[in-house]
Scaffold this motif. Structure first.
Motif, PDB file in Angstrom:
ATOM      1  N   ALA A  33       0.823  -1.215   0.000  1.00  0.00           N
ATOM      2  CA  ALA A  33       0.000   0.000   0.000  1.00  0.00           C
ATOM      3  C   ALA A  33       0.852   1.257   0.000  1.00  0.00           C
ATOM      4  CB  ALA A  33      -0.946  -0.002   1.205  1.00  0.00           C
ATOM      5  N   GLY A  34       1.986   1.222   0.701  1.00  0.00           N
ATOM      6  CA  GLY A  34       2.866   2.384   0.775  1.00  0.00           C
ATOM      7  C   GLY A  34       2.235   3.538   1.537  1.00  0.00           C
ATOM      8  N   GLY A  35       2.743   4.729   1.292  1.00  0.00           N
ATOM      9  CA  GLY A  35       2.228   5.921   1.947  1.00  0.00           C
ATOM     10  C   GLY A  35       2.311   5.803   3.456  1.00  0.00           C
ATOM     11  N   PRO A  36       1.213   6.172   4.153  1.00  0.00           N
ATOM     12  CA  PRO A  36       1.239   6.133   5.620  1.00  0.00           C
ATOM     13  C   PRO A  36       1.437   4.724   6.184  1.00  0.00           C
ATOM     14  CG  PRO A  36      -0.986   6.623   4.824  1.00  0.00           C
ATOM     15  CD  PRO A  36      -0.064   6.666   3.632  1.00  0.00           C
ATOM     16  N   HIS A  37       1.143   3.709   5.387  1.00  0.00           N
ATOM     17  CA  HIS A  37       1.330   2.325   5.831  1.00  0.00           C
ATOM     18  C   HIS A  37       2.802   1.989   6.039  1.00  0.00           C
ATOM     19  CE1 HIS A  37      -2.833   0.940   5.273  1.00  0.00           C
ATOM     20  NE2 HIS A  37      -2.859   1.810   4.279  1.00  0.00           N
ATOM     21  N   THR A  38       3.683   2.722   5.372  1.00  0.00           N
ATOM     22  CA  THR A  38       5.113   2.446   5.510  1.00  0.00           C
ATOM     23  C   THR A  38       5.861   3.537   6.267  1.00  0.00           C
ATOM     24  OG1 THR A  38       5.479   3.329   3.283  1.00  0.00           O
ATOM     25  CG2 THR A  38       5.282   0.931   3.491  1.00  0.00           C
ATOM     26  N   GLU A  39       5.131   4.404   6.958  1.00  0.00           N
ATOM     27  CA  GLU A  39       5.803   5.371   7.833  1.00  0.00           C
ATOM     28  C   GLU A  39       6.640   4.570   8.826  1.00  0.00           C
ATOM     29  OE1 GLU A  39       2.588   7.430   9.712  1.00  0.00           O
ATOM     30  OE2 GLU A  39       2.187   8.691   7.965  1.00  0.00           O
ATOM     31  N   PRO A  40       7.894   4.963   9.046  1.00  0.00           N
ATOM     32  CA  PRO A  40       8.761   4.176   9.934  1.00  0.00           C
ATOM     33  C   PRO A  40       8.157   3.888  11.314  1.00  0.00           C
ATOM     34  CG  PRO A  40      10.084   5.737   8.721  1.00  0.00           C
ATOM     35  CD  PRO A  40       8.636   6.051   8.399  1.00  0.00           C
ATOM     36  N   ALA A  41       7.558   4.874  11.956  1.00  0.00           N
ATOM     37  CA  ALA A  41       7.012   4.647  13.302  1.00  0.00           C
ATOM     38  C   ALA A  41       5.868   3.625  13.272  1.00  0.00           C
ATOM     39  CB  ALA A  41       6.539   5.958  13.917  1.00  0.00           C
ATOM     40  N   HIS A  42       5.019   3.712  12.271  1.00  0.00           N
ATOM     41  CA  HIS A  42       3.902   2.772  12.145  1.00  0.00           C
ATOM     42  C   HIS A  42       4.419   1.365  11.870  1.00  0.00           C
ATOM     43  CE1 HIS A  42       0.065   1.020  11.028  1.00  0.00           C
ATOM     44  NE2 HIS A  42       0.593   0.646   9.884  1.00  0.00           N
ATOM     45  N   PHE A  43       5.318   1.256  10.923  1.00  0.00           N
ATOM     46  CA  PHE A  43       5.844  -0.046  10.536  1.00  0.00           C
ATOM     47  C   PHE A  43       6.582  -0.717  11.691  1.00  0.00           C
ATOM     48  CE2 PHE A  43       8.172  -3.092   7.908  1.00  0.00           C
ATOM     49  CZ  PHE A  43       7.184  -3.479   7.029  1.00  0.00           C
ATOM     50  N   ARG A  44       7.397   0.066  12.411  1.00  0.00           N
ATOM     51  CA  ARG A  44       8.126  -0.483  13.568  1.00  0.00           C
ATOM     52  C   ARG A  44       7.164  -0.926  14.663  1.00  0.00           C
ATOM     53  NH1 ARG A  44      11.831   4.280  12.807  1.00  0.00           N
ATOM     54  NH2 ARG A  44      13.538   3.432  11.555  1.00  0.00           N
ATOM     55  N   LEU A  45       6.105  -0.146  14.894  1.00  0.00           N
ATOM     56  CA  LEU A  45       5.115  -0.514  15.911  1.00  0.00           C
ATOM     57  C   LEU A  45       4.446  -1.839  15.559  1.00  0.00           C
ATOM     58  CD1 LEU A  45       3.524   0.084  18.485  1.00  0.00           C
ATOM     59  CD2 LEU A  45       2.015   1.548  17.111  1.00  0.00           C
ATOM     60  N   MET A  46       4.133  -2.023  14.299  1.00  0.00           N
ATOM     61  CA  MET A  46       3.518  -3.289  13.880  1.00  0.00           C
ATOM     62  C   MET A  46       4.470  -4.464  14.112  1.00  0.00           C
ATOM     63  SD  MET A  46       1.283  -2.526  10.503  1.00  0.00           S
ATOM     64  CE  MET A  46       0.579  -4.168  10.604  1.00  0.00           C
TER      65      MET A  46
END
Length: 110
Positions: A33-46
């Motif tokens: 999906a990219g965009g906000p789905h790959t924001e570093p903070a979001h991705f690391r939290l997941m």
């Protein structure tokens, strides 16, 4: 099976489901999906959520009382991950798995 063992099994199942859902969503849905789905903070939290769920399930399967500590942390991380996945959007399965796991882990941490 006694009620405590049934509660623990429900938590193990919720943790393993959340682990699978977060890791799979991050690795496939988010990267594609990219965009906000790959924001570093979001991705690391997941990824942190997936690992904490895996570790909590592991400690419960070992039968050690240390699971209370990991379940407390897991509940907190899962709740944060659910909120962030909700913020990003189009991640209903992850939100549901994280919220369910947080609820089950709160019971085990008590």
């Amino acid at each position: 099976m006694n009620p405590m063992k049934m509660d623990m099994q429900a938590c193990i199942d919720a943790c393993l489901d959340c682990y699978k859902t977060c890791l799979s969503s991050a690795s496939h849905h988010c990267l594609e999906a990219g965009g906000p789905h790959t924001e570093p903070a979001h991705f690391r939290l997941m990824l942190a959520c997936a690992e904490m769920c895996r570790a909590s399930a592991h400690l419960m399967l070992l039968g050690t009382d240390a699971h209370r500590h990991s379940c407390a942390a897991c509940a907190e991380i899962c709740a944060a991950c659910a909120d962030d996945c909700e913020r990003v959007g189009d991640m209903d399965a992850c939100v549901a798995a994280c919220r369910h796991c947080a609820d089950e882990c709160r019971k085990m941490a008590a």
